[in-house]
Design a protein around this motif. Structure first.
Motif, PDB file in Angstrom:
ATOM      1  N   ASP A  69     -35.447   9.017   2.316  1.00  0.00           N
ATOM      2  CA  ASP A  69     -35.177   7.574   2.364  1.00  0.00           C
ATOM      3  C   ASP A  69     -34.367   7.204   3.598  1.00  0.00           C
ATOM      4  OD1 ASP A  69     -36.585   7.080   0.039  1.00  0.00           O
ATOM      5  OD2 ASP A  69     -34.816   7.317  -1.246  1.00  0.00           O
ATOM      6  N   ASP A  70     -33.377   8.032   3.940  1.00  0.00           N
ATOM      7  CA  ASP A  70     -32.590   7.772   5.150  1.00  0.00           C
ATOM      8  C   ASP A  70     -33.475   7.843   6.390  1.00  0.00           C
ATOM      9  OD1 ASP A  70     -30.293   7.466   3.661  1.00  0.00           O
ATOM     10  OD2 ASP A  70     -29.559   9.514   4.029  1.00  0.00           O
ATOM     11  N   ARG A  87     -35.583   4.740   6.602  1.00  0.00           N
ATOM     12  CA  ARG A  87     -34.756   3.597   6.984  1.00  0.00           C
ATOM     13  C   ARG A  87     -34.454   3.622   8.489  1.00  0.00           C
ATOM     14  NH1 ARG A  87     -32.439   3.207   2.556  1.00  0.00           N
ATOM     15  NH2 ARG A  87     -31.114   5.058   2.727  1.00  0.00           N
ATOM     16  N   HIS A 134     -37.568   2.648  10.397  1.00  0.00           N
ATOM     17  CA  HIS A 134     -37.782   1.210  10.244  1.00  0.00           C
ATOM     18  C   HIS A 134     -36.803   0.418  11.108  1.00  0.00           C
ATOM     19  CE1 HIS A 134     -38.997  -2.509   8.349  1.00  0.00           C
ATOM     20  NE2 HIS A 134     -37.736  -2.790   8.094  1.00  0.00           N
ATOM     21  N   ASP A 135     -35.530   0.811  11.103  1.00  0.00           N
ATOM     22  CA  ASP A 135     -34.533   0.121  11.931  1.00  0.00           C
ATOM     23  C   ASP A 135     -34.871   0.243  13.415  1.00  0.00           C
ATOM     24  OD1 ASP A 135     -33.206  -0.541   9.611  1.00  0.00           O
ATOM     25  OD2 ASP A 135     -31.624   0.990   9.844  1.00  0.00           O
TER      26      ASP A 135
END
Length: 130
Positions: free
Chosen positions: A96-97, A100, A103-104
Motif C-alpha cells: 500500500d505504501d 501510494r 500515485h503521489d
C-alpha cells in the motif's frame, strides 16, 4: 534364594515395551506430520497472497507508467526508453505504501506538466497584441 524370572516372560515384557514405544512413536509422528502439513499449507497460502499483492503492485505501477508516458507525449524532447527496473536500493515498504508513493509521484508529474512553460506566455502575448 533369588527370584529368577524365566527368559520367556522377560522376553514378552521387553517386546510389549518395544511394541508400545513403537506405537507411541508412530502416533507422535502422525501428529507431527499433520502439524507440518498444516504449516506448509499456511506458508503456501501466505506465499500465494504475497505473489498476488506483488502482481497487483506491478500492474498498478505499469498503469501509472503508461499514463505518465501518455501525459508526456507532447514532450518530444524527453527520451524515455521504457519502464525502468525496480530500485533494489529503495527502503522496504508495504504494498500500500508503494502504491501510494507511485500515485503521489504521478500526481506530482501531472502538476508539473500543468505549470506554464517558459516562453509560453510571451508567445501568447505577441499573438494577442497583433
Amino acid at each position: 534364594m533369588t527370584d529368577l524370572v524365566p527368559a520367556s516372560i522377560r522376553y514378552k515384557e521387553l517386546t510389549a515395551l518395544a511394541s508400545t514405544a513403537a506405537q507411541d512413536l508412530r502416533k507422535h509422528e502422525r501428529a507431527r506430520a499433520t502439524e507440518l502439513g498444516e504449516a506448509v499449507a499456511e506458508g503456501q497460502q501466505r506465499k500465494d497472497a504475497a505473489a498476488e499483492q506483488r502482481d497487483q503492485v506491478v500492474e498498478d505501477v505499469r498503469k501509472r507508467w503508461n499514463a505518465a508516458m501518455e501525459a508526456l507525449w507532447d514532450e518530444r524532447w524527453m527520451q524515455v526508453k521504457g519502464m525502468p527496473d525496480p530500485d533494489l536500493t529503495a527502503p522496504p515498504a508495504t504494498p500500500d505504501d508503494s502504491r501510494r508513493e507511485v500515485h503521489d509521484a504521478f500526481l506530482a508529474l501531472l502538476a508539473a506538466l500543468e505549470k506554464p512553460r517558459f516562453g509560453a506566455g510571451i508567445l501568447n502575448r505577441r499573438k494577442k497584441s497583433s
